[in-house]
Design a protein around this motif. Structure first.
Motif, PDB file in Angstrom:
ATOM      1  N   SER A  78       0.802  -1.230   0.000  1.00 55.57           N
ATOM      2  CA  SER A  78       0.000   0.000   0.000  1.00 55.57           C
ATOM      3  C   SER A  78       0.832   1.276   0.000  1.00 55.57           C
ATOM      4  O   SER A  78       0.284   2.370   0.181  1.00 55.57           O
ATOM      5  CB  SER A  78      -0.930  -0.007   1.217  1.00 55.57           C
ATOM      6  N   HIS A  79       2.163   1.158  -0.197  1.00 57.84           N
ATOM      7  CA  HIS A  79       3.003   2.366  -0.159  1.00 57.84           C
ATOM      8  C   HIS A  79       4.269   2.114  -0.969  1.00 57.84           C
ATOM      9  O   HIS A  79       5.188   1.436  -0.514  1.00 57.84           O
ATOM     10  CB  HIS A  79       3.344   2.675   1.310  1.00 57.84           C
ATOM     11  N   THR A  80       4.303   2.649  -2.211  1.00 55.69           N
ATOM     12  CA  THR A  80       5.537   2.560  -2.994  1.00 55.69           C
ATOM     13  C   THR A  80       5.748   3.843  -3.799  1.00 55.69           C
ATOM     14  O   THR A  80       4.806   4.569  -4.116  1.00 55.69           O
ATOM     15  CB  THR A  80       5.556   1.397  -4.024  1.00 55.69           C
ATOM     16  N   HIS A  81       7.006   4.076  -4.110  1.00 52.31           N
ATOM     17  CA  HIS A  81       7.397   5.154  -5.034  1.00 52.31           C
ATOM     18  C   HIS A  81       8.136   4.445  -6.178  1.00 52.31           C
ATOM     19  O   HIS A  81       9.328   4.184  -6.069  1.00 52.31           O
ATOM     20  CB  HIS A  81       8.351   6.136  -4.352  1.00 52.31           C
ATOM     21  N   LEU A  82       7.417   4.093  -7.239  1.00 55.62           N
ATOM     22  CA  LEU A  82       8.057   3.327  -8.323  1.00 55.62           C
ATOM     23  C   LEU A  82       8.551   4.197  -9.474  1.00 55.62           C
ATOM     24  O   LEU A  82       9.317   3.733 -10.308  1.00 55.62           O
ATOM     25  CB  LEU A  82       7.074   2.308  -8.928  1.00 55.62           C
ATOM     26  N   VAL A 147       1.059   3.282  -6.064  1.00 57.83           N
ATOM     27  CA  VAL A 147       2.230   3.937  -6.663  1.00 57.83           C
ATOM     28  C   VAL A 147       2.069   5.460  -6.547  1.00 57.83           C
ATOM     29  O   VAL A 147       1.048   6.014  -6.962  1.00 57.83           O
ATOM     30  CB  VAL A 147       2.379   3.558  -8.155  1.00 57.83           C
ATOM     31  N   LYS A 148       3.097   6.123  -6.009  1.00 59.89           N
ATOM     32  CA  LYS A 148       3.028   7.574  -5.797  1.00 59.89           C
ATOM     33  C   LYS A 148       3.839   8.332  -6.853  1.00 59.89           C
ATOM     34  O   LYS A 148       4.870   7.842  -7.313  1.00 59.89           O
ATOM     35  CB  LYS A 148       3.623   7.930  -4.422  1.00 59.89           C
ATOM     36  N   THR A 149       3.390   9.532  -7.176  1.00 57.87           N
ATOM     37  CA  THR A 149       4.247  10.485  -7.878  1.00 57.87           C
ATOM     38  C   THR A 149       5.126  11.124  -6.789  1.00 57.87           C
ATOM     39  O   THR A 149       5.139  10.664  -5.662  1.00 57.87           O
ATOM     40  CB  THR A 149       3.438  11.594  -8.583  1.00 57.87           C
ATOM     41  N   LEU A 250      -0.712  10.301   4.741  1.00 59.92           N
ATOM     42  CA  LEU A 250       0.421  11.124   5.182  1.00 59.92           C
ATOM     43  C   LEU A 250       1.633  10.264   5.480  1.00 59.92           C
ATOM     44  O   LEU A 250       1.500   9.167   6.029  1.00 59.92           O
ATOM     45  CB  LEU A 250       0.096  11.880   6.482  1.00 59.92           C
ATOM     46  N   HIS A 251       2.815  10.776   5.098  1.00 60.44           N
ATOM     47  CA  HIS A 251       4.068  10.284   5.641  1.00 60.44           C
ATOM     48  C   HIS A 251       4.198  11.052   6.967  1.00 60.44           C
ATOM     49  O   HIS A 251       4.408  12.273   6.949  1.00 60.44           O
ATOM     50  CB  HIS A 251       5.245  10.645   4.749  1.00 60.44           C
ATOM     51  N   ALA A 252       4.051  10.371   8.082  1.00 61.53           N
ATOM     52  CA  ALA A 252       3.928  11.086   9.353  1.00 61.53           C
ATOM     53  C   ALA A 252       4.884  10.557  10.409  1.00 61.53           C
ATOM     54  O   ALA A 252       5.099   9.353  10.527  1.00 61.53           O
ATOM     55  CB  ALA A 252       2.483  10.944   9.856  1.00 61.53           C
ATOM     56  N   ASP A 273       1.583   6.822   7.591  1.00 72.60           N
ATOM     57  CA  ASP A 273       2.645   5.874   7.282  1.00 72.60           C
ATOM     58  C   ASP A 273       3.972   6.286   7.921  1.00 72.60           C
ATOM     59  O   ASP A 273       4.257   7.474   8.030  1.00 72.60           O
ATOM     60  CB  ASP A 273       2.816   5.786   5.758  1.00 72.60           C
ATOM     61  N   HIS A 274       4.747   5.319   8.315  1.00 72.39           N
ATOM     62  CA  HIS A 274       6.048   5.421   9.032  1.00 72.39           C
ATOM     63  C   HIS A 274       5.808   5.330  10.537  1.00 72.39           C
ATOM     64  O   HIS A 274       6.014   4.308  11.130  1.00 72.39           O
ATOM     65  CB  HIS A 274       6.842   6.693   8.696  1.00 72.39           C
ATOM     66  N   LEU A 275       5.433   6.466  11.199  1.00 75.61           N
ATOM     67  CA  LEU A 275       5.068   6.476  12.613  1.00 75.61           C
ATOM     68  C   LEU A 275       6.179   5.975  13.532  1.00 75.61           C
ATOM     69  O   LEU A 275       5.933   5.227  14.476  1.00 75.61           O
ATOM     70  CB  LEU A 275       3.786   5.642  12.829  1.00 75.61           C
ATOM     71  N   THR A 324       6.267  -1.892   1.547  1.00 76.81           N
ATOM     72  CA  THR A 324       7.711  -1.791   1.284  1.00 76.81           C
ATOM     73  C   THR A 324       8.234  -0.363   1.346  1.00 76.81           C
ATOM     74  O   THR A 324       9.373  -0.140   1.719  1.00 76.81           O
ATOM     75  CB  THR A 324       8.075  -2.330  -0.121  1.00 76.81           C
ATOM     76  N   ASP A 325       7.405   0.624   0.930  1.00 76.11           N
ATOM     77  CA  ASP A 325       7.908   1.991   0.708  1.00 76.11           C
ATOM     78  C   ASP A 325       9.029   1.977  -0.328  1.00 76.11           C
ATOM     79  O   ASP A 325       9.992   2.747  -0.217  1.00 76.11           O
ATOM     80  CB  ASP A 325       8.380   2.643   2.007  1.00 76.11           C
ATOM     81  N   TYR A 326       8.928   1.105  -1.327  1.00 75.06           N
ATOM     82  CA  TYR A 326       9.986   1.053  -2.342  1.00 75.06           C
ATOM     83  C   TYR A 326      10.311   2.479  -2.823  1.00 75.06           C
ATOM     84  O   TYR A 326       9.424   3.200  -3.291  1.00 75.06           O
ATOM     85  CB  TYR A 326       9.555   0.188  -3.544  1.00 75.06           C
TER      86      TYR A 326
HETATM   87 FE    FE Z   1       7.265   6.810   1.205  1.00 77.68          FE
END
Ligand code: FE
Ligand code: NIG
Length: 419
Positions: A78-82, A147-149, A250-252, A273-275, A324-326
């Motif tokens: 649920s969290h990647t930067h591809l 996938v995030k921009t 949020l990346h928080a 996400d992160h926390l 993963t937060d790839y």
């Molecule tokens: Fe991230």
């Protein structure tokens, strides 16, 4: 004749992990099981001995023999930067000899190096690179990938990144690849050209990018952190995004107590996400607002920082997702199987909790839990057949893949030969 018609049936599943039930460690296991699907959706699960009386195979039905193997839902990463170009390998090695992640960003490198490389890359190049990464995600068992921009940080390159994600989704649909969920993250950091006029960059996002990309990205995400956007800036961006119909992420609280977690609760974000830095009252606020806590153990490993205490979050009653937060800076890894291992070894999760977090937890973080994340009638038939008989083998092997075959909407996305 049974009224349930199926065009796909999996027989002789040694252990079927359905991930149904309410508790954070419940896996809804059926031994010696079978599963049937029709037109891409699951229509029946149960003991193998009941298949014949429960299911009528359609004339062209395909019946697979799982030969006693383990079957689980596909992972939901649920969290990647591809989508990015360039390489930060040299920065990675430099950090190992003492330079900090934040210091690299402060000197115009880190995320900004990747932004510079991404801006000069064509859509074709970005698509080819991202597609390669997406294939790797599937090889390790991800059947849904967000996938995030966020490595463009100007209108043209954010737009191009979003187009790449749209093409990934279309190509993936046509080739039985992972489902794609797109997220706009123009608020990753303030780009160099706005360093002395950051308010103008926030306005560019709020007034131009968000309205233009509405309907194209499902979510809007902001890096709410000292080195990126403060709480007021994040609120301005995400508040407008919510008005325009984006879901919120949020990346928080990754690098410090940023206030992002409380903002996630205030905005009823889908996930925070992160926390890594979280006080008790923030945990309570996230729970009360129904925000999913997404843990990204690959980042802690890469940055060599203490891992967030996943046990504490689960014991407090939060829904936890594992992803993963790839990305090029803090986790160059598409392997969800390794994330299971890291969560068990370093975050206090049991394998049952980790497996649930990597499937149903991820689905909840994407607000897709009515469609994917567990194996039950009505949901998409996104499943993994493993080269082992028990889920206890997952998280145990470090790094190598145990996957035998992946199916998306009942179709083989990956044959054993392709692994
Ligand atoms: Fe991230
Ligand atoms: O999720 N935290 C912000 N963004 C990424 C790292 C991005 C990078 O270093 O390129 C993350 O960890």
């Amino acid at each position: 004749m049974s009224p349930i018609t199926a065009d796909r049936v999996w027989r002789h599943i040694g252990q079927l992990v359905t991930v149904t039930g309410d508790g954070p460690a419940e896996l809804g296991i059926i031994s010696d099981a079978a599963l049937a699907a029709h037109a891409g959706r699951i229509v029946w699960v149960g003991p193998d001995t009941e298949v014949d009386k429960s299911i009528t195979p359609s004339p062209a039905a395909i019946v697979y023999d799982a030969e006693g193997r383990l079957v689980t839902p596909g992972f939901v990463d649920s969290h990647t930067h591809l989508v990015w170009a360039g390489s930060r390998a040299a920065e990675f090695h430099e950090r190992l000899s003492g330079t900090g992640y934040t210091a690299q960003l402060g000197s115009g490198r880190g995320i900004l190096s990747t932004v510079a490389a991404t801006r000069t890359a064509s859509e074709e190049t970005l698509f080819a690179i991202a597609m390669e990464r997406l294939r790797a995600c599937l090889r390790y068992g991800s059947t849904t990938v967000e996938v995030k921009t966020g490595y463009g940080l100007d209108f043209a390159t954010e737009d191009r990144s979003l187009r790449v994600i749209e093409r990934l989704a279309a190509h993936s649909r046509a080739t039985n690849g992972p489902r794609i969920v797109s997220t706009f993250m123009g608020a990753h950091v303030v780009p160099a050209e706005y360093r002395d006029s950051r308010t103008k960059y926030v306005r560019l996002i709020v007034d131009k990018m968000l309205p233009a990309f509405a309907g194209r990205a499902r979510f809007c995400d902001v890096f709410c952190e000292d080195i990126a956007f403060d709480v007021d800036e994040s609120r301005a961006i995400l508040g407008r995004a919510a008005e325009l119909g984006y879901g919120i992420k949020l990346h928080a609280n990754q690098l410090g107590p940023s206030g992002g977690a409380l903002l996630a609760a205030e905005l009823r974000a889908a996930s925070a996400d992160h926390l890594d830095h979280l006080a008790d009252d923030e945990i309570g606020a996230l729970r009360a607002a129904g925000v999913v806590a997404t843990l990204l153990p690959g980042c802690s490993m890469t940055l060599r920082e203490p891992y967030p205490d996943g046990r504490r979050l689960i014991d407090a009653g939060l829904t936890v997702a594992l992803a993963t937060d790839y990305n090029p800076g803090t986790c160059a890894c598409e392997n969800m199987q390794l994330m299971l291992s890291l969560a068990c070894l370093n975050m206090g999760l049991t394998i049952e909790e980790a497996l649930r977090a990597a499937t149903l937890g991820g689905a909840r973080a994407l607000r897709l839990d009515h469609e994917v994340g567990s194996l039950e009638p009505g949901k998409w038939c996104d499943l993994l057949v493993w080269n082992c008989a028990s889920y206890l083998e997952l998280g145990y092997g470090l790094g190598a893949s145990r996957l035998h075959q992946a199916f998306i909407a009942g179709n083989s996305g990956l044959s054993a030969a392709a692994l």
